[in-house]
Design an enzyme around this catalytic site. Structure first.
Site, PDB file in Angstrom:
ATOM      1  N   LYS A 148       0.977  -1.321  -0.103  1.00  0.00           N
ATOM      2  CA  LYS A 148      -0.022  -0.092   0.009  1.00  0.00           C
ATOM      3  C   LYS A 148       0.998   1.200  -0.045  1.00  0.00           C
ATOM      4  O   LYS A 148       2.137   1.279   0.191  1.00  0.00           O
ATOM      5  CB  LYS A 148      -0.939  -0.108   1.202  1.00  0.00           C
ATOM      6  CG  LYS A 148      -0.181   0.228   2.537  1.00  0.00           C
ATOM      7  CD  LYS A 148      -0.971  -0.368   3.712  1.00  0.00           C
ATOM      8  CE  LYS A 148      -0.201   0.035   4.968  1.00  0.00           C
ATOM      9  NZ  LYS A 148      -1.032  -0.690   6.204  1.00  0.00           N
ATOM     10  N   ARG A 180     -10.985   0.082  14.773  1.00  0.00           N
ATOM     11  CA  ARG A 180     -10.735   0.730  13.149  1.00  0.00           C
ATOM     12  C   ARG A 180     -12.090  -0.024  12.533  1.00  0.00           C
ATOM     13  O   ARG A 180     -13.070  -0.390  12.881  1.00  0.00           O
ATOM     14  CB  ARG A 180      -9.535   0.763  12.583  1.00  0.00           C
ATOM     15  CG  ARG A 180      -9.100   1.587  11.733  1.00  0.00           C
ATOM     16  CD  ARG A 180      -7.720   1.654  11.165  1.00  0.00           C
ATOM     17  NE  ARG A 180      -7.385   0.573  10.507  1.00  0.00           N
ATOM     18  CZ  ARG A 180      -6.053   0.509  10.079  1.00  0.00           C
ATOM     19  NH1 ARG A 180      -5.014   1.405  10.345  1.00  0.00           N
ATOM     20  NH2 ARG A 180      -5.758  -0.542   9.092  1.00  0.00           N
ATOM     21  N   TYR A 211      14.817  31.212   5.124  1.00  0.00           N
ATOM     22  CA  TYR A 211      13.957  31.945   5.750  1.00  0.00           C
ATOM     23  C   TYR A 211      13.862  32.207   7.061  1.00  0.00           C
ATOM     24  O   TYR A 211      14.171  31.187   7.800  1.00  0.00           O
ATOM     25  CB  TYR A 211      12.602  30.904   5.244  1.00  0.00           C
ATOM     26  CG  TYR A 211      12.078  31.290   3.848  1.00  0.00           C
ATOM     27  CD1 TYR A 211      12.171  32.303   2.810  1.00  0.00           C
ATOM     28  CD2 TYR A 211      11.755  30.105   3.296  1.00  0.00           C
ATOM     29  CE1 TYR A 211      11.785  32.284   1.784  1.00  0.00           C
ATOM     30  CE2 TYR A 211      11.347  29.835   2.141  1.00  0.00           C
ATOM     31  CZ  TYR A 211      11.532  30.913   1.246  1.00  0.00           C
ATOM     32  OH  TYR A 211      10.939  30.936  -0.082  1.00  0.00           O
ATOM     33  N   MET A 226      10.305  24.814   0.750  1.00  0.00           N
ATOM     34  CA  MET A 226       9.211  23.838  -0.158  1.00  0.00           C
ATOM     35  C   MET A 226      10.122  23.092  -0.997  1.00  0.00           C
ATOM     36  O   MET A 226       9.857  21.937  -1.140  1.00  0.00           O
ATOM     37  CB  MET A 226       8.276  24.873  -0.772  1.00  0.00           C
ATOM     38  CG  MET A 226       7.173  24.201  -1.353  1.00  0.00           C
ATOM     39  SD  MET A 226       6.023  25.020  -2.239  1.00  0.00           S
ATOM     40  CE  MET A 226       4.975  25.871  -0.996  1.00  0.00           C
TER      41      MET A 226
HETATM   42  C1  LIG Z   1      -0.486  -1.340   7.091  1.00  0.00           C
HETATM   43  C2  LIG Z   1      -1.009  -2.682   7.387  1.00  0.00           C
HETATM   44  C3  LIG Z   1      -0.206  -3.980   7.408  1.00  0.00           C
HETATM   45  C4  LIG Z   1       1.330  -3.721   7.430  1.00  0.00           C
HETATM   46  O1  LIG Z   1       1.807  -3.306   8.523  1.00  0.00           O
HETATM   47  P1  LIG Z   1       3.509  -3.279   8.904  1.00  0.00           P
HETATM   48  O2  LIG Z   1       3.484  -2.762  10.412  1.00  0.00           O
HETATM   49  O3  LIG Z   1       3.902  -2.127   7.922  1.00  0.00           O
HETATM   50  O4  LIG Z   1       3.918  -4.393   8.782  1.00  0.00           O
HETATM   51  C5  LIG Z   1      -0.681  -5.114   7.765  1.00  0.00           C
HETATM   52  N1  LIG Z   1      -2.095  -5.275   7.887  1.00  0.00           N
HETATM   53  C6  LIG Z   1      -2.806  -3.968   7.711  1.00  0.00           C
HETATM   54  C7  LIG Z   1      -4.348  -4.186   7.855  1.00  0.00           C
HETATM   55  C8  LIG Z   1      -2.325  -2.928   7.712  1.00  0.00           C
HETATM   56  O5  LIG Z   1      -3.167  -1.765   7.382  1.00  0.00           O
END
Ligand SMILES: *Cc1c(COP(=O)(O)O)cnc(C)c1O
Length: 412
Positions: free
Chosen positions: A59, A162, A304, A352
């Site tokens: 992801k 969640r 800055y 930036m």
């Molecule tokens: C991001 C995520 C993971 C991976 O987590 P890490 O700590 O990066 O290994 C696994 N399962 C879910 C549902 C996640 O959102």
């Protein structure tokens, strides 16, 4: 491109060095290190009484490392790939098609609507059922042309608060699954830990494990399935490293594949749990060429706010890197980069699109300067944990926020 076409497709080919703008910064992604980090988990699986599958979490543009660089490196060494968005899942299918690779299992762990679920199913992608909206999704799926029922994994909220269903909600909230067989095929159940990486004792994680087992039993009973017949997956990196009872059928490894530890606590716990603690190798290096190199007189201000004043004549290098690219402004006054294997302090505020570094000691006259913002140069390294500490955050945020516009190149 019409804006309604959605986000631009990720280029599959890493840009060649010649395509880099002359003064840009770029990311080097080590495919060898990615594969060796995956092998750490394969070895844990081989050594386990119940070998488990290795799932790679790709992801967030593969944690900022670049989906198109990371996918080919890991494709043949993992059993499944997890992404959040339908877009990424379909990109993976496209990449596999273009490269003539077999289809790896792909699971979308984020929310999807009925049209997305149908398209993903047609592409052979599995999805996660994690909220009450699925009652309506199921009704919508009944009137969509489906080649086969959509494969779903039910998310059990075992204590993260969640997505997912509380175990005690499952009977009532998921009763609709009993007659959804024509459109849904429940293949698995998952959950996610709340604090495995924050502690060295896993009391809460064990409570979550018990709640998960309860949730899965209720789900299997509701579906009229044999106990233990659903695929189960729970562990992210930290639990995969320190909590063997969380391995189940497959682990979902994110941060550790990129060679970063979920936390100092996890690293410590790993040393206690394993006789030979595994080594993780950071995958990413961030480098930049200096845009301008010049000497400014004693008393000059830099950047800055005039927060830095040179006590002596100072040779400065201006780097085309700023908070736009993901170099956090909070590191102002704390950070250094590497030049010729030496530390070069960042002077004044991060801007930036620019930072200014002191290369008085590090750079020889009239030599082009390549700097390392993350990674190793000579005997010095800057770890994502170091940059994270300067920025009062965690390594996850440092890498995930690296600009999608940065050139990424796969290196051995
Ligand atoms: C991001 C995520 C993971 C991976 O987590 P890490 O700590 O990066 O290994 C696994 N399962 C879910 C549902 C996640 O959102």
């Amino acid at each position: 491109m019409n804006p309604s076409d959605g986000p631009a497709l990720i280029p599959l080919r890493p840009p060649a060095p010649a395509e880099f703008p002359s003064a840009a910064s770029w990311l080097e992604v080590s495919t060898g290190r990615l594969r060796r980090n995956a092998e750490v988990f394969r070895k844990l699986s081989r050594e386990s009484k119940h070998p488990f599958g290795i799932g790679a979490v790709l992801k967030a543009n593969a944690y900022g490392h670049g989906l198109s660089q990371v996918l080919p490196a890991l494709h043949d060494v993992v059993d499944a790939v997890y992404v959040v968005t339908p877009h990424d899942a379909l990109e993976i299918r496209r990449a596999e098609r273009d490269a003539g690779l077999p289809q790896r299992r792909v699971i979308v762990i984020g929310g999807v609507d009925a049209v997305e679920a149908a398209a993903l199913s047609e592409a052979g992608v599995e999805v996660v059922l994690g909220d009450d909206g699925w009652r309506h999704t199921v009704e919508a799926l009944r009137v969509l042309p489906l080649v086969a029922p959509v494969k779903v994994h039910v998310h059990v909220d075992s204590g993260l608060g969640r997505e997912g269903f509380l175990p005690e909600e499952i009977d009532a909230s998921l009763a609709f699954l009993r007659d959804a067989g024509g459109v849904l095929d429940v293949v698995g159940a998952l959950s996610h830990f709340a604090n495995t990486e924050d502690v060295t004792e896993q009391t809460y994680a064990r409570e979550q494990l018990a709640r998960f087992q309860d949730g899965v039993s209720r789900l299997e009973a509701l579906l009229g399935r044999e106990a233990g017949s659903l695929e189960r997956h729970f562990a992210a990196s930290a639990a995969a490293l320190v909590l063997p009872e969380a391995h189940f059928d497959v682990v979902r490894v994110g941060i550790a594949l990129y060679g970063l530890w979920p936390s100092a606590e996890t690293r410590l716990s790993t040393r206690i749990v394993h006789a030979q603690p595994p080594t993780l190798e950071p995958v990413l290096s961030w480098r930049s060429r200096a845009q301008v190199v010049k000497t400014i007189p004693a008393g000059s201000f830099v950047g800055y706010g005039c927060t830095y004043r040179c006590p002596a004549p100072t040779r400065i290098a201006v780097l085309p890197v700023g908070y736009f690219d993901g170099y956090p402004r909070l590191v102002s006054g704390k950070a250094h980069v590497l030049v010729n294997g030496e530390r070069a302090p960042v002077l004044g505020r991060v801007m930036m699109n620019h930072i200014v570094v002191d290369v008085t000691r590090a750079a020889r006259e009239d030599q082009p300067i390549t700097t390392t913002l993350l990674g190793t140069d000579g005997g010095e390294s800057i770890h994502a944990d170091t940059l994270a500490a300067w920025a009062q955050t965690i390594n996850y945020e440092i890498v995930a926020r690296l600009g999608p516009h940065l050139a990424r190149i796969a290196v051995p």
